[in-house]
Design an enzyme around this catalytic site. Sequence first.
Site, mmCIF file in Angstrom:
data_model
loop_
_atom_site.group_PDB
_atom_site.id
_atom_site.type_symbol
_atom_site.label_atom_id
_atom_site.label_comp_id
_atom_site.label_asym_id
_atom_site.label_seq_id
_atom_site.Cartn_x
_atom_site.Cartn_y
_atom_site.Cartn_z
ATOM 1 N N ILE A 134 -51.024 -5.782 -18.412
ATOM 2 C CA ILE A 134 -50.805 -6.913 -19.296
ATOM 3 C C ILE A 134 -49.304 -7.127 -19.403
ATOM 4 C CG2 ILE A 134 -52.967 -6.729 -20.579
ATOM 5 C CD1 ILE A 134 -51.616 -5.161 -22.716
ATOM 6 N N ASP A 135 -48.905 -8.333 -19.741
ATOM 7 C CA ASP A 135 -47.488 -8.679 -19.747
ATOM 8 C C ASP A 135 -46.704 -7.823 -20.731
ATOM 9 O OD1 ASP A 135 -48.157 -10.696 -17.974
ATOM 10 O OD2 ASP A 135 -48.439 -12.164 -19.579
ATOM 11 N N LYS A 136 -45.409 -7.727 -20.484
ATOM 12 C CA LYS A 136 -44.516 -6.935 -21.331
ATOM 13 C C LYS A 136 -44.695 -7.284 -22.812
ATOM 14 C CE LYS A 136 -39.616 -6.350 -22.454
ATOM 15 N NZ LYS A 136 -38.235 -6.780 -22.157
ATOM 16 N N THR A 138 -47.166 -8.832 -24.289
ATOM 17 C CA THR A 138 -48.551 -8.861 -24.757
ATOM 18 C C THR A 138 -48.933 -7.437 -25.137
ATOM 19 O OG1 THR A 138 -49.140 -10.719 -23.317
ATOM 20 C CG2 THR A 138 -50.942 -9.347 -24.110
ATOM 21 N N ARG A 234 -52.215 -17.332 -20.721
ATOM 22 C CA ARG A 234 -51.038 -18.112 -21.111
ATOM 23 C C ARG A 234 -50.972 -19.432 -20.340
ATOM 24 N NH1 ARG A 234 -46.389 -13.911 -20.094
ATOM 25 N NH2 ARG A 234 -45.066 -15.536 -21.016
#
Length: 297
Positions: A134-136, A138, A234
């Site tokens: 998962i994104d930094k 998130t 997103r």
Amino acid sequence: MKFKITEQTDSRLDHFLVASTELNRSQITTLIKDGLVMVNGLTTKAGYKLKNSDEITLNLEAKEETNPLKPKNIDLNIVYEDDDIMVINKPKGLVVHPSETFSETTLVSGLLHHTDTLSTHNDDPLRPGILHRIDKDTSGLILVAKTNEAHKILAQDLKSHDIKREYIALVEGVLDHNKGVIDAPIARHPKIRTKMAVVATGKPAITHFEVMRTFRDHTLLHCKLETGRTHQIRVHLAYIKHPVTGDPLYGTKAKILKDGQLLHAFRLEFVHPITKKVMMLEAPLPPEFESYLVTLG
């Protein structure tokens, strides 16, 4: 690696190095920030305008000496662990794994400190144990494989969409309907390489959403991934004109939050690769997400 400017030029340092080496812009920018690029014996900025007779030195050897897989003692929030798998509740701000251009503290650093057993089934040696990411900015649940056998089975389950990943997202605006499906292919943005976008020739991407709560100018959504493309939720929510609140890449620029987007991976449901037990794990919203909801009333 050394270069000498032998004619008058107005080229920026970073642009010159991208054109003169096999490194990409992100790698060059990181080298400059790390002080591993010098002009006339001094460190400088990426935007430095080169002049005739300038001498440029890249200290690539020093970069290679840094070990991106060095274990670090970080406070892991372990939701579940046995001999085969782990589930971690990742905090916002932590990168999942190192890359060629990022070798600071990552989730992998913490995993390597915590256990000597992580799968090596990945093709990428910088991602031991990592099945998905998962994104930094998130927060939320990440499934980690400790053995190659578990990794192989779970990777197949991911590919066949048998691992259910659910998110809570706060988005801009009020939706016209209580539930829906966004079916729109995603690929790299044709002009901005740091972004993804809905592109007709992209890979299939499907996101299911349902309204949990409506505020005056925001909506709290429960999102389910059917596919797992980079930045999928997103991109999809921005595509329907309801970007995730605080999203620095896809959101409203005037509403960027200091801590990034309000998106949380709150639930994982899967079949244990070895015991075959059905697993359903949840992680509560992080404090900064809860606090923002309180401000909305």
